[in-house]
Scaffold this active site. Structure first.
Site, mmCIF file in Angstrom:
data_model
loop_
_atom_site.group_PDB
_atom_site.id
_atom_site.type_symbol
_atom_site.label_atom_id
_atom_site.label_comp_id
_atom_site.label_asym_id
_atom_site.label_seq_id
_atom_site.Cartn_x
_atom_site.Cartn_y
_atom_site.Cartn_z
ATOM 1 N N LYS A 61 0.856 -1.191 0.000
ATOM 2 C CA LYS A 61 0.000 0.000 0.000
ATOM 3 C C LYS A 61 0.889 1.237 0.000
ATOM 4 O O LYS A 61 1.467 1.604 1.017
ATOM 5 C CB LYS A 61 -0.927 0.047 1.228
ATOM 6 C CG LYS A 61 -2.050 1.071 0.988
ATOM 7 C CD LYS A 61 -2.734 1.559 2.220
ATOM 8 C CE LYS A 61 -2.069 2.718 2.902
ATOM 9 N NZ LYS A 61 -1.906 3.945 2.080
ATOM 10 N N GLU A 98 9.942 1.189 10.516
ATOM 11 C CA GLU A 98 10.962 2.170 10.115
ATOM 12 C C GLU A 98 10.334 3.537 10.265
ATOM 13 O O GLU A 98 9.470 3.910 9.453
ATOM 14 C CB GLU A 98 11.369 1.930 8.658
ATOM 15 C CG GLU A 98 12.137 0.659 8.435
ATOM 16 C CD GLU A 98 13.483 0.653 9.120
ATOM 17 O OE1 GLU A 98 14.075 1.740 9.302
ATOM 18 O OE2 GLU A 98 13.930 -0.434 9.508
ATOM 19 N N CYS A 116 13.896 10.703 6.055
ATOM 20 C CA CYS A 116 13.910 10.240 7.455
ATOM 21 C C CYS A 116 15.240 10.529 8.133
ATOM 22 O O CYS A 116 15.291 10.794 9.320
ATOM 23 C CB CYS A 116 13.573 8.755 7.521
ATOM 24 S SG CYS A 116 14.635 7.744 6.488
ATOM 25 N N GLU A 125 10.314 16.004 14.515
ATOM 26 C CA GLU A 125 10.671 15.892 13.111
ATOM 27 C C GLU A 125 9.869 16.928 12.316
ATOM 28 O O GLU A 125 8.649 16.932 12.360
ATOM 29 C CB GLU A 125 10.312 14.478 12.619
ATOM 30 C CG GLU A 125 10.919 14.127 11.294
ATOM 31 C CD GLU A 125 10.521 12.734 10.834
ATOM 32 O OE1 GLU A 125 9.369 12.329 11.076
ATOM 33 O OE2 GLU A 125 11.352 12.060 10.206
#
Ligand code: NAD
Length: 491
Positions: free
Chosen positions: A178, A253, A287, A385
């Site tokens: 997905k 992750e 990331c 983040e």
């Protein structure tokens, strides 16, 4: 030039509409134009895809086939990706605003590399045989695990898909992929290429849908054996909650807040380029983006001046222009979120020394490279983040303090160390709590290198030969008695 993309779901080797008939507009963030309408999956489509993957795994040839043949198919897919680099790269460029020089120079070829690298894995998956007991043979073997749900984000649409799908398939599993609802096009093209090279039906299924609907149905589906997820840690936490009732395996992750520790003896020209690339490539939607720069107070002014000068020279503009170095953020919603974090940084007292200007309109995605000085570890700019082109500069006095600041963060995906002193580099590397440490710019992605996360950056291991076999195979022990004597216990 008018382009067209596969715009249905790929289930059981066939292109199908969603059961509900619903579609979703895929939009070019640089222009606001709709690129195409793509079928939008819901729980019914998820069930169709998982059922197909289940059947292909339980009854099909894939998991039992000669591993060399499995590898050959993966290799053919790598070659088809290489033949299609221009189309794949332009697709991701149009879909998320990433410059063509990056999608063509990195994302698309690296995705081919991933399939080529893991094409070499199937016949090398091995177990162990323990010879301790003279009358008993103890064998540990690895077997394909089953149906893996791979759920990925939008920042590297094709590469994120390849990072999951290549090792999952190499280990003999079937997959329901997905992609993010924002960026499904290159994943659907990947399915098309897999179909062309002859993957059996049901081995690769690609469904496009929202996280709340299709993603949620996928992780809860009883036919799924493992969830392999890349995305935000908040989403990961929701998944763990949903996965626990089915006792499914999970690989997470998640996000990062990479510190770059620059020591006074570092090669400054390399540092400047490394820092600029680390935070502004793909506009910081990475990331491992080097979002926290830790600079010694004696070097602060010189380094910051050089970084600002270089950042000002970056060419931002049309992502399809080969000269463009930075394009736009992937969606207007994401752009607004970056702008909010920048505004909060200002409120918290950090000094904005480059740009920081809010978007010009609710649909504007062109956020300029932004630098904050005087950031401290308690500020949100150092803790959360941003996932945007925002560099936070922090100052330290001693090596111990630099390490303390680097570790004073909930994430632990990567860290950069810049120094000419090899002993110091390794001493600091050992103390940093992160899964990947790059010394003097050595952090380039390698398809065969495993990816680890500490703390909120996740758990389980992405990529790596032994690591992939560990993540995506079940391990079993077979105990074979060579004794001719009967069991004494009931006597
Ligand atoms: P996200 O968590 O919002 O979405 C990721 C995927 O999860 C999408 O496909 C989304 O549709 C799906 N999803 C969302 N909610 C779901 C739910 N409730 N159930 C099931 N699926 C759901 O992340 P994003 O904003 O698309 O991506 C950015 C994040 O990804 C950043 O945090 C970034 O650091 C992280 N990331 C990590 C790595 C890594 O290797 N560690 C690599 C790339 C990106």
């Amino acid at each position: 030039m008018t382009r067209s993309w596969p715009n249905q779901l790929f289930i059981n080797g066939e292109w199908v509409n969603s059961a509900s008939g619903k579609t979703w507009s895929v939009v070019n963030p640089a222009t606001g134009e709709t690129l195409t309408e793509v079928a939008l999956a819901d729980a019914v489509d998820v069930d169709r895809a998982v059922t197909a993957a289940r059947r292909a795994f339980d009854e099909g040839e894939w998991s039992k086939m000669d591993p060399l043949h499995r590898g050959r198919l993966l290799f053919r897919l790598a070659e088809r990706i290489r033949e299609s680099l221009d189309d794949l790269a332009m697709t991701d460029t149009l879909n998320i605003g990433k410059p063509i020089r990056d999608t063509l120079g990195w994302d698309a070829p690296v995705s081919a590399d991933l399939f080529e690298t893991y094409a070499g894995l199937p016949d090398k998956i091995h177990g162990k045989c323990f010879g301790t007991f003279s009358d008993n043979m103890m064998m540990q073997i690895r077997e394909p695990m089953g149906v893996i749900a791979a759920i990925v984000p939008w920042n590297y649409p094709l590469t994120n898909a390849a990072i999951k799908v290549a090792p999952i398939l190499a280990c003999g599993n079937t997959v329901v992929l997905k992609p993010s609802e924002v960026s499904p096009l290159s994943a659907l093209m990947l399915a098309q290429l897999a179909q062309e090279v002859g993957f059996p039906p049901g081995v690769i299924n690609v469904i496009h849908g929202t996280g709340a609907e299709a993603g949620n149905a996928l992780i809860k589906h009883p036919g799924v054996d493992k969830i392999a997820f890349t995305g935000r840690h908040e989403t990961g936490a929701q998944m763990l909650e949903a996965a626990k009732s089915g006792m499914k395996g999970v690989l997470m992750e998640l996000g990062g807040k990479t510190p770059s520790l620059v020591f006074p003896d570092a090669q400054l020209d390399n540092v400047v380029n490394g820092v600029i690339t680390g935070i502004f490539v793909n506009l910081g939607q990475v990331c491992v983006a080097g979002s926290r720069l830790l600079v010694h107070e004696s070097q602060h002014d010189e380094l910051l001046e050089r970084i600002i000068a270089k950042a000002k020279g970056l060419r931002q503009g049309d992502p399809t222009d080969p000269k463009t170095q930075i394009g736009c953020l992937a969606t207007p919603i994401h752009c607004q979120s970056v702008a909010k974090r920048v505004a909060r940084g200002k409120e918290e007292g950090a000094r904005c020394v480059l740009s920081g200007a809010p978007p010009k309109s609710p649909t504007d995605c062109f956020f300029a490279p932004t630098i904050f000085d005087g950031v401290t570890s308690d500020m949100s700019l150092a803790r959360e983040e941003v996932f945007g082109p925002v560099l936070s500069v922090l100052t330290y006095r001693t090596e111990d303090e630099a390490v303390r600041i680097a570790n004073d963060c909930d994430f632990g995906l990567m860290a950069n160390i810049w120094t000419a002193d090899g002993t110091r580099a390794l001493r600091v590397a050992r103390q940093i709590k992160a899964g990947k440490i790059a010394i003097n710019g050595g952090g380039a992605f390698r398809a065969s290198s495993p990816v680890y996360g500490y703390k909120l950056s996740g758990f389980g291991t992405e990529l790596g030969y032994d690591e992939a076999a560990h993540e995506y195979c079940n391990t079993k022990v077979i105990l074979y008695s060579m004794s001719t004597e009967k069991s004494l216990w009931p006597e």
